[in-house]
Design an enzyme around this catalytic site. Structure first.
Site, PDB file in Angstrom:
ATOM      1  N   ASP A  70      -1.047  10.191 -13.910  1.00  0.00           N
ATOM      2  CA  ASP A  70      -0.221  11.187 -13.237  1.00  0.00           C
ATOM      3  C   ASP A  70      -0.355  11.108 -11.726  1.00  0.00           C
ATOM      4  O   ASP A  70      -1.404  11.438 -11.167  1.00  0.00           O
ATOM      5  CB  ASP A  70      -0.619  12.584 -13.722  1.00  0.00           C
ATOM      6  CG  ASP A  70       0.352  13.656 -13.265  1.00  0.00           C
ATOM      7  OD1 ASP A  70       1.450  13.308 -12.800  1.00  0.00           O
ATOM      8  OD2 ASP A  70       0.014  14.845 -13.397  1.00  0.00           O
TER       9      ASP A  70
ATOM     10  N   ASP B 233       6.974  10.382  -9.547  1.00  0.00           N
ATOM     11  CA  ASP B 233       5.925  10.930 -10.403  1.00  0.00           C
ATOM     12  C   ASP B 233       5.816  10.173 -11.722  1.00  0.00           C
ATOM     13  O   ASP B 233       6.708  10.236 -12.562  1.00  0.00           O
ATOM     14  CB  ASP B 233       6.203  12.400 -10.680  1.00  0.00           C
ATOM     15  CG  ASP B 233       5.098  13.085 -11.455  1.00  0.00           C
ATOM     16  OD1 ASP B 233       4.007  12.505 -11.589  1.00  0.00           O
ATOM     17  OD2 ASP B 233       5.319  14.214 -11.932  1.00  0.00           O
TER      18      ASP B 233
END
Length: 375
Positions: A69, A247
């Site tokens: 992440d 992301d």
């Protein structure tokens, strides 16, 4: 299950204070360790809606499956497989709490030996051990490998200002040559694998030049790996130049509500209740236009095929094997909110991405899969 995952994984966005972020500066003295600096790559796996890495913690190490992440920065375990203390485990006495766009966790802060593979081992790395968590239960994912800017950890751990990330420590201790992460995601219809390169990027898998964009000055995107971009569909603007984020913890390509409505009207997609995605007919697919992302002077095109969910994975998300679903979705807020898009892994499977902490910039490069028609 996919809808539950989709609600959690696309927007693992940390709730942080409104103070501006200052990228970590690394004093020269920290580099004088005598170690040979190098770049090193480790494998990651596509688990249908997210990419995960196998990370060893402790000595001997216990292996955990962690979500990769770049939209958050705390590394933690304990969502499913429990943390197993060893001789290298040290409880700091501090507590941790992180709230995400969907879900949260709280627990205790430790330092321990973290092994990423390929010789990338960090002693006394700060990690969190969840005593409670929401969002990852029963997913097979044990926690998160946080690769966002370190300032996203501000205020999350008691008695600590910020928490050095895995990349921070690899660089400051002289293990890797630069504070850079390269991310290579291969389209799921071609492979279920990918690669993280710590200390640089893998030039062998890119085509042509790497082009960089500075971190945006717009809040709150500036707190993340945020950039400015505009989006066109078939040459017509659907999202004017604005700020958003890149992301790896987001599955889809999320765009502002008004842009999404324009895209939906242009494609003719209808909302599919089973998957939560736009569904189109074969004739609508034949008429799809190029979706273009304009970042600085560069344009990154997504072909019609790149705009659809891999049909081989339709049933894995609760869809029909014969249907065609689009990977563009509504971020949930109108344009002008300060975070008007999230270029998730559906975009990143088409373009190599580079996260450069030292120079506060994000880079993209084409790969052999940029124009793939395998979906």
């Amino acid at each position: 299950m996919f809808l539950a995952l989709l609600a959690v994984l696309p927007l693992y966005l940390l709730a942080v204070a409104a103070s501006p972020v200052h990228r970590t500066a690394y004093p020269t003295s920290l580099m004088q360790t005598g170690l040979r600096k190098r770049d090193a790559s480790v494998s990651v796996t596509n688990s249908v809606v997210i990419y995960v890495a196998q990370v060893g913690i402790g000595s001997p190490p216990t292996e955990y499956t962690l979500l990769v992440d770049t939209g958050s920065s705390n590394t933690w375990v304990g969502a499913n497989q429990p943390y197993i203390p060893t001789s290298t485990s040290h409880y700091t006495g501090d507590t941790v709490y992180v709230s995400y766009g969907s879900g949260n966790f709280s627990g205790d802060e430790y330092t321990d030996t973290v092994s990423l593979g390929n010789g990338l081992t960090i002693n006394q790395q700060s990690i969190a051990v969840a005593t409670q968590s929401q969002g990852l239960s029963d997913t097979g994912i044990d926690g998160i490998l946080g690769r966002g800017p370190a300032d996203l950890t501000r205020g999350t751990v008691s008695n600590m200002n910020t928490v050095p990330t895995v990349l921070d420590n690899l660089y400051s201790r002289g293990t890797i040559s630069s504070a850079v992460l390269g991310v290579y995601f291969i389209p799921a219809s071609n492979s279920n694998s990918g690669e993280l390169t710590f200390g640089g990027y893998d030039a062998s898998v890119i085509s042509g030049a790497v082009n960089y964009a500075p971190i945006t000055s717009t809040y709150p995107s500036r707190l993340y790996w945020g950039i400015d971009q505009s989006i066109t569909y078939g040459g017509k603007t659907i999202l004017s130049s604005t700020a958003g984020i890149v992301d790896t913890g987001t599955t889809l390509i999320l765009i502002a509500t008004d842009a999404f409505s324009t895209y939906q009207s242009a494609t003719g997609g209808v909302m599919d209740k089973a998957t939560g995605l736009l569904r189109i007919t074969p004739s609508q697919y034949d008429n799809l236009q190029t979706l273009s992302f304009h970042v600085g002077a560069q344009t990154y095109d997504l072909t019609p095929n790149a705009q659809i969910w891999p049909r081989s994975l339709n049933t894995a998300i609760g869809g029909s094997s014969s249907s065609i679903y689009l990977v563009v979705a509504d971020i949930g807020t109108p344009s002008g909110s300060g975070m008007d898009f999230a270029n998730g892994y559906a975009f990143l499977e088409c373009y190599y991405s580079i996260y450069d902490t030292t120079n506060a910039r994000v880079g993209f490069a084409a790969t052999s899969y940029t124009d793939s028609t395998s979906n």
